[in-house]
Design a protein around this motif. Structure first.
Motif, PDB file in Angstrom:
ATOM      1  N   UNK A 127      -6.414  -2.278 -10.446  1.00  0.00           N
ATOM      2  CA  UNK A 127      -7.247  -2.702  -9.314  1.00  0.00           C
ATOM      3  C   UNK A 127      -6.587  -2.318  -7.997  1.00  0.00           C
ATOM      4  N   UNK A 128      -5.283  -2.495  -7.936  1.00  0.00           N
ATOM      5  CA  UNK A 128      -4.546  -2.162  -6.720  1.00  0.00           C
ATOM      6  C   UNK A 128      -4.491  -0.657  -6.496  1.00  0.00           C
ATOM      7  N   UNK A 129      -4.636   0.129  -7.571  1.00  0.00           N
ATOM      8  CA  UNK A 129      -4.486   1.575  -7.444  1.00  0.00           C
ATOM      9  C   UNK A 129      -3.057   2.010  -7.640  1.00  0.00           C
ATOM     10  N   UNK A 130      -2.323   1.223  -8.410  1.00  0.00           N
ATOM     11  CA  UNK A 130      -0.940   1.573  -8.725  1.00  0.00           C
ATOM     12  C   UNK A 130      -0.894   2.677  -9.770  1.00  0.00           C
ATOM     13  N   UNK A 149       0.830  -1.210   0.000  1.00  0.00           N
ATOM     14  CA  UNK A 149       0.000   0.000   0.000  1.00  0.00           C
ATOM     15  C   UNK A 149       0.864   1.259   0.000  1.00  0.00           C
ATOM     16  N   UNK A 150       1.893   1.279   0.840  1.00  0.00           N
ATOM     17  CA  UNK A 150       2.758   2.456   0.927  1.00  0.00           C
ATOM     18  C   UNK A 150       3.494   2.694  -0.388  1.00  0.00           C
ATOM     19  N   UNK A 151       3.956   1.613  -1.005  1.00  0.00           N
ATOM     20  CA  UNK A 151       4.689   1.747  -2.268  1.00  0.00           C
ATOM     21  C   UNK A 151       3.778   2.244  -3.384  1.00  0.00           C
ATOM     22  N   UNK A 152       2.606   1.640  -3.506  1.00  0.00           N
ATOM     23  CA  UNK A 152       1.710   2.043  -4.600  1.00  0.00           C
ATOM     24  C   UNK A 152       1.137   3.435  -4.350  1.00  0.00           C
ATOM     25  N   UNK A 153       0.963   3.800  -3.084  1.00  0.00           N
ATOM     26  CA  UNK A 153       0.444   5.134  -2.774  1.00  0.00           C
ATOM     27  C   UNK A 153       1.439   6.211  -3.186  1.00  0.00           C
ATOM     28  N   UNK A 154       2.725   5.956  -2.982  1.00  0.00           N
ATOM     29  CA  UNK A 154       3.739   6.931  -3.382  1.00  0.00           C
ATOM     30  C   UNK A 154       3.718   7.143  -4.883  1.00  0.00           C
TER      31      UNK A 154
END
Length: 673
Positions: free
Chosen positions: A575-578, A533-538
């Motif tokens: 889907x992940x929000x990447x 989550x932290x990686x894809x959010x960045x």
């Protein structure tokens, strides 16, 4: 924290780690952790294949202090064998016993399961106009009383026959000039780089070669090219040996800051890696590395600083100052690169402190600045470079995604090597998982596990861990089937044998012990989900910030660059929000675009001028100090996102509740009322 009498051991470059019993050999520890080390003699101290290096220093990223003193000292027999092999600084893992925490580097030749480096070149139409070219010329012979000198006579011949004026000559070529002229009976082949003579050979000769190199923070890829035809003669790749000193950029900057010899070690490691790649590529093509006349290199700014022996400390904090932003042309020999003695090293320009030559390489490879469509191009690595725009404008940014997408910071994470789970599907009814591993084409639900005398062949490769593409699909599948909630927590309302609980923290059994190489189950823990989550959010926050600055709500297409971008399923990434919403048919993997850009610049010198222009035209947005980045980051932690809509995933994503307003927005609304 490590248990008493169970030190922590981390094997690089795979990143596999675990606690082992004190007194265990490193070879056995590697086997228990699913790390392959060559060992032909079975630990009998005869083959010398199982060599490793024990790193020394405090590795904050891993939370350990490693030292050669944390393992048993070498025996007289081991010392003698290693001396006979000419191996200084290495130990034999079969004779090295763990006594404390250790970071262990396994060199390429000792890895039983070779790292799969996915940075192949792609087919591209390139106009051939290299900086290196060869011409044949016949020179007036020396005569008594004529004092021009052989270099002067060669200059006159080149001007007359080829209209080449104002040339200079490298010392190496000057030293060869007189013998070559006389051996060739005054006919010579001259090799030029731009307007400098770099070689003189007697008679008529052919053969000018160049090496395009992408120095990634995790992997290094090199393509040997014929500079006359543009053909790729050989491609070689390897792990970047600097991963020993830190998996992401900030870790390496920190290592250079906190260790007096840190920069020197990392610089020497990449130079040696480049020399080995050059030798391997040349040998594959039936050449010698000394026949390589030019190298073009791209990489992020930290990698380029370390390559040049420049301390990257200034890149570690605001204002993120570069030592140099412009393109560079250097003599390869000055850095210790063992190419042609007069070979040139060209480094493409950077855009800003954390958007470097690799991003510029990707830009000239894909040329989104020539397209009317709004393009989002993302190169996903330990530091993601993001570019948004088209013909009229372009913005760029970088986001510190960290190494989670490459298997690091994941409990059972590993890089893309045989045994790594790379594809995951969860049955919506039974909630059971099936997966594919690198090295075994069949899905796990078809493996004849536990069957005796069955017609099916057992799997050629059991699961050893999970790599980046696998963890993305696993988390996305867990979300789609309700096992994890949009905020990333495991769903406490679901009770299933695959879902394990320790207090309020859940974990999902992705692979059972019967399906793994070490007979231990592979789990997706709550912490793993959080790190993804932290990686894809960045990454998403960086893209969202550029869209805000450009005042656009949608993009026309998305290009996923880099090795990782080539192997993730675009639907699962969304889907992940990447990545933001886009027509999935307009989301394309473009391979190692940075490496292709290096190859384009190697084969076409006018593209170097274009690269310099584009690097200054793109407007860079500094996400690290942007006041809106934090809010964008917080929203992007949710799966797929707390507020953004994904109309192109309609019918795929589960229904969600309206996102709560942020506290500051509520305060403003109440104040207006």
């Amino acid at each position: 924290m490590a248990e008493k009498n169970r030190p922590r051991v981390i094997f690089m470059p795979s990143g596999r780690r675990g606690q082992v019993a004190q007194g265990e050999s490193l070879l056995e520890a590697a086997r228990m952790l699913g790390v392959g080390i060559e060992s032909i003699c079975g630990g009998r101290l005869t083959c010398g294949k199982c060599k490793v290096r024990i790193e020394e220093g405090q590795f904050q990223k891993h939370g350990i202090t490693s030292s050669p003193g944390h393992v048993s000292p070498p025996s007289a027999d081991e010392i003698e064998l290693m001396r006979s092999l000419g191996e200084n600084g290495y130990r034999l893992s079969c004779q090295t016993y763990v006594q404390g925490d250790a970071l262990v580097f396994i060199p390429e030749e000792a890895r039983a399961q070779k790292q799969i480096v996915r940075k192949s070149a792609t087919e591209r139409a390139i106009e051939i106009d290299p900086a290196v070219r060869q011409v044949y010329v016949e020179v007036e012979s020396a005569e008594l009383g004529e004092h021009r000198g052989d270099w002067g006579r060669l200059q006159d011949a080149l001007a007359a026959d080829w209209n080449l004026e104002a040339l200079t000559i490298d010392l190496h070529a000057l030293q060869k000039l007189q013998p070559a002229l006389r051996k060739g009976k005054w006919g010579v082949t001259v090799t030029l780089w731009q307007d400098q003579v770099i070689d003189v050979q007697p008679g008529y000769r052919e053969g000018a070669y160049g090496l395009a190199v992408d120095i990634g923070s995790t992997t290094v890829a090199a393509h040997l090219c014929d500079l006359r035809t543009g053909a790729i003669l050989a491609s070689e790749s390897a792990m970047n040996p600097q991963v020993t000193y830190g998996e992401d950029l900030m870790s390496r900057i920190s290592y250079a800051m906190t260790h007096a010899s840190g920069l020197a070690k990392m610089h020497a490691a990449i130079i040696e890696a480049l020399n080995l790649l050059a030798v391997s590529a040349a040998r594959q093509a039936g050449l010698r590395a000394r026949q390589i006349h030019e190298m073009v290199a791209v990489g992020n700014t930290t990698m380029i600083h370390i390559l040049l022996g420049i301390n990257p400390i200034e890149l570690g904090g605001a204002p993120f100052a570069l030592a140099n932003r412009d393109a560079l042309d250097l003599k390869a020999r000055d850095l210790g690169l063992r190419l042609h003695p007069a070979a040139n090293l060209h480094i493409l320009p950077a855009e800003a402190g954390h958007v470097g030559a690799d991003n510029v390489g990707a830009l000239i490879a894909e040329a989104p600045y020539e397209d009317e469509r709004i393009t989002l191009m993302v190169d996903i690595g330990t530091n993601a470079e993001i570019v948004l725009g088209g013909r009229d404008w372009m913005y760029s940014a970088s986001s510190p995604t960290g190494p989670a997408f490459e298997g690091a910071q994941i409990t059972f994470g590993m890089r893309a090597a045989p045994g790594a789970i790379e594809r995951v599907r969860i049955d919506p009814q039974s909630l059971e998982a099936r997966f594919q591993v690198i090295g075994e084409p069949r899905w796990s639900d078809t493996w004849p596990i536990g069957e005796e005398g069955g017609a099916e062949e057992p799997p050629s490769q059991l699961a050893a861990g999970i790599c980046g593409s696998g963890i993305i699909e696993a988390v996305a599948e867990l979300f789609l089937h309700g096992l994890i909630l949009p905020d990333g927590r495991y769903n406490p309302e679901i009770r299933h044998e695959r879902l394990l609980w320790e207090g309020r923290r859940g974990a999902y059994v992705l692979a059972t012990g019967a399906q793994t190489s070490n007979r231990e189950p592979i789990l997706i823990t709550q912490e793993d989900v959080r790190n993804i989550q932290l990686a894809k959010a960045a990454l998403y926050a960086g893209a969202h910030l550029l869209m805000q600055r450009a005042a656009v709500e949608r993009v026309d297409r998305i290009l996923l660059a880099g090795a990782f971008g080539s192997y993730i399923d675009t639907k699962f990434a969304m889907i992940l929000g990447l990545i933001p919403d886009c027509d999935l048919e307009q989301v394309h993997a473009v391979g190692n675009a940075a490496g292709d850009g290096a190859r384009i610049a190697l084969l076409n010198r006018t593209k170097r001028v274009e690269a310099e222009r584009i690097s200054r035209w793109v407007r860079y947005i500094e996400t690290a100090v942007d006041p809106d980045f934090q809010n964008a980051f917080v929203d992007a932690i949710h799966i797929p996102h707390a507020r953004s809509e994904f109309p192109h995933l309609a019918g795929v994503l589960p229904a969600r509740k309206a996102a709560p307003e942020r506290p500051e927005r509520l305060r403003k609304r109440r104040a207006r009322k």
